[in-house]
Motif scaffolding. Structure first.
Motif, PDB file in Angstrom:
ATOM      1  N   ARG A  68       0.859  -1.181   0.000  1.00  0.00           N
ATOM      2  CA  ARG A  68       0.000   0.000   0.000  1.00  0.00           C
ATOM      3  C   ARG A  68       0.891   1.225   0.000  1.00  0.00           C
ATOM      4  NH1 ARG A  68      -5.597  -0.738   1.734  1.00  0.00           N
ATOM      5  NH2 ARG A  68      -5.870  -2.976   1.992  1.00  0.00           N
ATOM      6  N   ALA A 171      -2.257  -4.194   5.855  1.00  0.00           N
ATOM      7  CA  ALA A 171      -3.372  -3.366   6.340  1.00  0.00           C
ATOM      8  C   ALA A 171      -3.207  -3.050   7.823  1.00  0.00           C
ATOM      9  CB  ALA A 171      -4.704  -4.093   6.089  1.00  0.00           C
ATOM     10  N   LEU A 174      -0.562  -0.395   8.437  1.00  0.00           N
ATOM     11  CA  LEU A 174      -1.046   0.947   8.099  1.00  0.00           C
ATOM     12  C   LEU A 174      -1.940   1.513   9.186  1.00  0.00           C
ATOM     13  CD1 LEU A 174      -0.810   3.035   5.925  1.00  0.00           C
ATOM     14  CD2 LEU A 174       0.056   0.870   5.105  1.00  0.00           C
ATOM     15  N   ARG A 175      -2.768   0.646   9.782  1.00  0.00           N
ATOM     16  CA  ARG A 175      -3.617   1.115  10.874  1.00  0.00           C
ATOM     17  C   ARG A 175      -2.753   1.563  12.056  1.00  0.00           C
ATOM     18  NH1 ARG A 175      -7.322   3.575  10.510  1.00  0.00           N
ATOM     19  NH2 ARG A 175      -8.163   3.104  12.555  1.00  0.00           N
ATOM     20  N   ALA A 178      -1.106   4.904  11.069  1.00  0.00           N
ATOM     21  CA  ALA A 178      -2.076   6.002  11.071  1.00  0.00           C
ATOM     22  C   ALA A 178      -2.418   6.412  12.501  1.00  0.00           C
ATOM     23  CB  ALA A 178      -3.337   5.593  10.303  1.00  0.00           C
ATOM     24  N   ARG A 182      -1.764  10.161  14.438  1.00  0.00           N
ATOM     25  CA  ARG A 182      -2.996  10.923  14.670  1.00  0.00           C
ATOM     26  C   ARG A 182      -2.695  12.223  15.407  1.00  0.00           C
ATOM     27  NH1 ARG A 182      -7.120   6.890  16.733  1.00  0.00           N
ATOM     28  NH2 ARG A 182      -7.123   6.136  14.596  1.00  0.00           N
ATOM     29  N   PRO A 187      -4.061  10.751   6.613  1.00  0.00           N
ATOM     30  CA  PRO A 187      -3.949  10.191   5.271  1.00  0.00           C
ATOM     31  C   PRO A 187      -4.558  11.133   4.230  1.00  0.00           C
ATOM     32  CG  PRO A 187      -4.744   8.543   6.803  1.00  0.00           C
ATOM     33  CD  PRO A 187      -4.774   9.856   7.541  1.00  0.00           C
ATOM     34  N   GLN A 190      -4.555   6.859  -0.454  1.00  0.00           N
ATOM     35  CA  GLN A 190      -3.914   5.553  -0.291  1.00  0.00           C
ATOM     36  C   GLN A 190      -4.266   4.688  -1.488  1.00  0.00           C
ATOM     37  OE1 GLN A 190      -4.868   1.774   2.502  1.00  0.00           O
ATOM     38  NE2 GLN A 190      -3.779   3.383   3.568  1.00  0.00           N
TER      39      GLN A 190
ATOM     40  N   PHE B 194      -9.597  -9.445   1.485  1.00  0.00           N
ATOM     41  CA  PHE B 194      -8.392 -10.208   1.792  1.00  0.00           C
ATOM     42  C   PHE B 194      -8.542 -10.800   3.187  1.00  0.00           C
ATOM     43  CE2 PHE B 194      -6.777  -7.082   4.743  1.00  0.00           C
ATOM     44  CZ  PHE B 194      -7.327  -5.888   4.266  1.00  0.00           C
ATOM     45  N   LEU B 207     -10.544  -6.850  10.730  1.00  0.00           N
ATOM     46  CA  LEU B 207      -9.783  -5.623  10.991  1.00  0.00           C
ATOM     47  C   LEU B 207     -10.064  -5.047  12.371  1.00  0.00           C
ATOM     48  CD1 LEU B 207      -9.897  -3.951   7.461  1.00  0.00           C
ATOM     49  CD2 LEU B 207      -7.897  -4.927   8.614  1.00  0.00           C
ATOM     50  N   GLU B 255     -10.994   1.469  17.881  1.00  0.00           N
ATOM     51  CA  GLU B 255      -9.626   1.362  18.403  1.00  0.00           C
ATOM     52  C   GLU B 255      -9.397   2.280  19.603  1.00  0.00           C
ATOM     53  OE1 GLU B 255      -7.231   1.931  14.913  1.00  0.00           O
ATOM     54  OE2 GLU B 255      -7.877   0.029  14.046  1.00  0.00           O
ATOM     55  N   PHE B 325     -10.172  -2.903   2.735  1.00  0.00           N
ATOM     56  CA  PHE B 325      -9.569  -1.636   3.184  1.00  0.00           C
ATOM     57  C   PHE B 325      -9.299  -0.841   1.908  1.00  0.00           C
ATOM     58  CE2 PHE B 325      -5.782   0.284   5.829  1.00  0.00           C
ATOM     59  CZ  PHE B 325      -6.378   1.527   5.762  1.00  0.00           C
ATOM     60  N   ASP B 326     -10.261   0.033   1.584  1.00  0.00           N
ATOM     61  CA  ASP B 326     -10.237   0.754   0.310  1.00  0.00           C
ATOM     62  C   ASP B 326      -9.770   2.183   0.489  1.00  0.00           C
ATOM     63  OD1 ASP B 326     -11.142  -1.526  -0.892  1.00  0.00           O
ATOM     64  OD2 ASP B 326     -13.211  -0.866  -1.136  1.00  0.00           O
ATOM     65  N   GLY B 327      -8.791   2.397   1.346  1.00  0.00           N
ATOM     66  CA  GLY B 327      -8.269   3.750   1.530  1.00  0.00           C
ATOM     67  C   GLY B 327      -9.095   4.536   2.530  1.00  0.00           C
ATOM     68  N   TYR B 328      -9.239   5.832   2.286  1.00  0.00           N
ATOM     69  CA  TYR B 328      -9.855   6.715   3.278  1.00  0.00           C
ATOM     70  C   TYR B 328     -11.022   7.471   2.677  1.00  0.00           C
ATOM     71  CZ  TYR B 328      -5.918   5.431   6.089  1.00  0.00           C
ATOM     72  OH  TYR B 328      -5.018   4.688   6.802  1.00  0.00           O
ATOM     73  N   GLY B 332     -11.739  11.420   6.353  1.00  0.00           N
ATOM     74  CA  GLY B 332     -10.500  10.932   6.946  1.00  0.00           C
ATOM     75  C   GLY B 332     -10.604   9.564   7.589  1.00  0.00           C
TER      76      GLY B 332
END
Lengths: 396, 396
Positions: A68, A171, A174-175, A178, A182, A187, A190, B194, B207, B255, B325-328, B332
Motif C-alpha cells: 500500500r 493493512a 497501516l492502521r 495512522a 494521529r 492520510p 492511499q 483479503f 480488521l 480502536e 480496506f479501500d483507503g480513506y 479521513g
C-alpha cells in the motif's frame, strides 16, 4: 505446478479447512484439493526483513506480494517538533512490526511479519514546513504529454510505502502507523497494490500479462549505487528519490490486440519475457538486431527500446511496481493498472528523462493513462537507536 | 515465528531477490532477512480445488487469502439464449482456470491456480428476465435499522465470488470471466477482500482484530446440510443462498476503546478468540455463565449472544467473510471493514432473522455500517460435461 498430496498433506488440509470443514462432507467439492497447502508452507509468513540498515529496507527488498502506498498531509498546526515526534513514533512502530514484535497499545494479530517493510519519504512541502532547504532533485515533476493527473490523489507531505507478503499484515501496519500519526498527519490518499504470492523468484507479471521489471538494474551492475542512491545532503546520503505514478491500463483495448501485436508494442515475448531480439528474459535487448526481412526485431516505437538506458543517456530506475485493480469505472472499463514506484538518485536524470521520451514515442503510451503523481525524498536508513530522518531534523 | 535460515535458504533468498538483488549489496538492509522464503514455500500456489462437485466449490473451501465479489448486470438485449451461452462460457473458463489449465485466447500468467474457486449466483432479476419462477427464498432482504445501503453498489443480475490464495490469480480470473461475458453481462460493482496468507488453519482475524468465524457451523454439526443447502427446486438442490453485505467498521471509534470494553462488546477474548464464559476458541459460549459478582460473563448485548443460534431459533449461517480496506473517506476515516458473505438454505431463517436482532440489540452494531447488500441463489455444483445452472436453463 500441481504436486501430489500424500497422507500427511491430506490431514493438514483438513486442519486448514476447520472453518468450512470441506474435507468432512463426502463428495463435497472442497475435499479433493491437490497440491501443497498453505498450512504446510505457511512458515514464510514468519520471515522478517530487518528495519535498520544503510538504506530503507523497502528499496532493495525482494518483490513483495502486497503493498500500500499512502500519502499523509501534516495537520495545519504541526511544525518541526511534531514532525520529529511523528518520525520517532513511526520508526519505533516500524521497527517492532517488521520484527514481529508487539506495538504498545496495539492488539497484535498473531501473524508473522511476512517480510514487512515500511519505507518513508518526505515531500517538498514537508521540507518547507520545517524550514529545511529543498534539494533540487525534489523540484516538481513536469507535466508530460497525455498526463491525466488527479491532484487530489497526488503529492503529499509524507509518502509511506508498506509492503509484505500478507495483505492483512500490510493493512494492520497501516492502521498502526495512522494511529501513531494521529494529531500530526492524516492520510491524504492511499492506493493498494498486489503482485503474486508465487515466490519462485521469477519477475512478477503485470495486468497486461507481461513480466514487469525484466530490465531492472541489479546491485552488481556498474554504477548501480550511484544511479539509485543519492550522494547528499547528509540526510539523503544513501537515500533515494521515489517517483510514484498511478498508471491505469486500458485493458479492454489491450486485450483485443492479437498477441503478436502486443509483443511488438512491448518488444518482449509475453510468455517468457525474452526480448524479441532473442535470448532469455535476462538477455539484454539487442536494439540493432534485424529480422530476416530487414525490419528491426525490436520496433522503433517499442516500449523496451524507448525506455532503454541506451535511448535515455543511461537513465536508470529501480522499479518496484505493483498491480492494482479497484473495480470498474462508470463507463464499465476496469479501474486497473500499475502502481509505478521507482527509486533513483535524481529524478531529473531518471524518471523525468525516460517519461519525456515515453509520452511522445512509446507505442505502449496509447494503452496507459498516468492518473496520479508524487515525488518523495526517501532519507537513508537507520542505525539501531536512531529514527528515520533524524539527520534532517537535526539540520545535517 | 521467525525460523533460522540455513545455507540453502540463503541461496534461495538471493534467487528470490533477483529483481532488487537485496543480498548482493554488502550491508544493505534487504540482505539479512531471516525465516523461510516464499521461494521455499511457494509450492502451495500450485494447489488446485476441483471445480466440479455436488456443491459449488467456494462454499466449503477453506478460507482463502484473497477474494473479489463482482455483481454483473445483463445487457438489455440478453435473454435466455445469451444467458445460457454465458453460463457455458463461464463454466468452461472456471473449470480450466481452477485446474491451472490455459483458457483459449488468454495469455496465461504462468502462476498456479492457488486454490482458485469461482462461485456463481443468480439474482431474482435474472430469473425474471428468463421467465423462471423466483423462489420465495430470493425475496428481497428487508430494510434493517441503521442500514445505510448504497443501491449502486447493491444487487445485480449475477453475483460471482472468486477466491484464491494469490491476489494476482483472483484478478486474472476476473478479467477472463469479464471477457467471456462481454456483450451479455457487464460488471455492476466489484469489491475486493483479503484475509491472511498465514495458512495455519487458525480462524482468520478481521480488521477489528478479532478472529472472525469462530462460531461457524461445521459440516459434521447436526443439521448442517439442511441449514446450509437448499432442498429445491431441482436447480437449487444442493445449492445455497448467498447474502452479501459490505459492513464498514468504524475503526477509529473501535480502536479508541480499551481492550476489555472491546471484548465485552464481542463476548470473546481478543487474543485467543475464546468466549468470555471460558474455554478455548472452539468452546461453545455459555450464555448463562455468571461472573463471581453475579453479572453475566457474556453481556446481554454482546455480539456472541445476540448472534447465537440460541438467541435466533437455531438460525445458522456459513460465513466466508473477507476484510476490505479501500483507503480513506473524505472525512479521513478508513473505508474499511468486512465483506460479509454467508451461505444458508433460506435467508429468511438465516441472515434476516439474525440481522433483525443484531440491528436492534447488538452492542457491536454501533461500530459498523451496512453499506451494500445483495442476495443471490447459488445453484448446485456441476458434474463434468455440464454447465452451472444447466438445470435452471432447462426448466428443472
Amino acid at each position: 505446478m500441481t504436486g501430489g498430496t500424500g497422507r500427511l498433506g491430506r490431514r493438514r488440509l483438513l486442519g486448514a479447512a476447520s472453518l468450512a470443514g470441506g474435507g468432512l462432507v463426502a463428495g463435497a467439492a472442497g475435499a479433493q484439493a491437490v497440491g501443497a497447502t498453505r498450512a504446510e508452507s505457511g512458515r514464510w509468513t514468519g520471515r522478517s526483513i530487518p528495519f535498520d540498515g544503510e538504506h530503507q529496507a523497502g528499496i532493495l527488498a525482494p518483490p513483495a506480494a502486497h503493498g500500500r502506498f499512502t500519502a499523509f498531509d501534516l495537520e495545519p498546526k504541526a511544525g518541526r517538533a511534531e514532525v520529529t515526534a511523528l518520525l520517532k513514533a513511526w520508526t519505533d512502530a516500524a521497527r517492532r512490526l517488521t520484527a514481529g514484535a508487539p506495538v504498545p497499545g496495539d492488539a497484535p494479530t498473531g501473524y508473522g511479519p511476512a517480510s514487512l517493510t515500511v519505507t518513508v519519504g518526505f515531500g517538498a512541502s514537508l521540507l518547507r514546513r520545517i524550514g529545511a532547504p529543498v534539494p533540487a532533485e525534489l523540484e516538481p515533476l513536469p507535466a508530460f504529454p497525455r498526463d491525466a493527473i488527479d491532484p487530489r490523489r497526488s503529492d503529499g507531505d509524507l509518502g509511506v510505502l508498506v509492503t509484505a507478503d500478507d495483505a492483512f499484515v500490510v493493512a494492520h501496519a497501516l492502521r498502526v502507523l495512522a494511529a501513531a500519526g494521529r494529531g500530526t498527519a492524516r492520510p491524504r490518499w492511499q492506493m493498494t497494490g498486489f503482485s503474486t504470492a508465487d515466490g519462485t523468484g521469477a519477475t512478477p507479471r503485470n495486468l497486461m500479462g507481461q513480466p514487469d521489471g525484466s530490465g531492472n538494474p541489479r546491485p552488481d551492475d556498474p554504477g548501480f549505487g550511484r544511479k539509485v542512491f543519492a550522494a547528499g545532503p547528509a540526510w539523503m546520503r544513501g537515500g533515494s528519490y521515489l517517483v510514484f505514478r498511478r498508471i491505469r491500463m486500458l485493458l479492454d483495448d489491450w486485450e483485443r490486440l492479437p498477441r503478436h501485436r502486443r509483443e511488438q508494442i512491448i518488444g518482449r515475448r509475453a510468455d517468457t519475457g525474452a526480448p524479441l531480439s532473442g535470448g532469455t528474459e535476462s538477455t539484454a535487448p539487442d536494439l540493432r538486431k534485424q529480422n530476416p526481412d530487414g525490419s528491426l526485431a525490436i520496433a522503433a516505437s517499442a516500449h523496451v527500446r524507448q525506455s532503454s538506458p541506451l535511448s535515455n543517456s543511461g537513465a536508470t530506475l529501480l522499479r518496484k511496481g505493483l498491480s492494482y485493480f479497484d473495480g470498474y469505472r462508470p463507463d464499465g472499463a476496469p479501474d486497473a493498472g500499475l502502481l509505478f514506484i521507482a527509486f533513483q538518485a535524481d529524478p531529473r536524470d531518471g524518471f523525468t528523462r525516460v517519461q519525456q521520451r515515453l509520452a511522445r514515442a512509446d507505442d505502449l503510451s496509447r494503452f496507459v493513462r498516468h492518473e496520479s503523481s508524487a515525488l518523495f525524498a526517501v532519507p537513508h536508513g537507520c542505525r539501531p537507536g536512531r529514527y528515520l530522518g533524524q539527520d534532517l531534523m537535526e539540520g545535517r
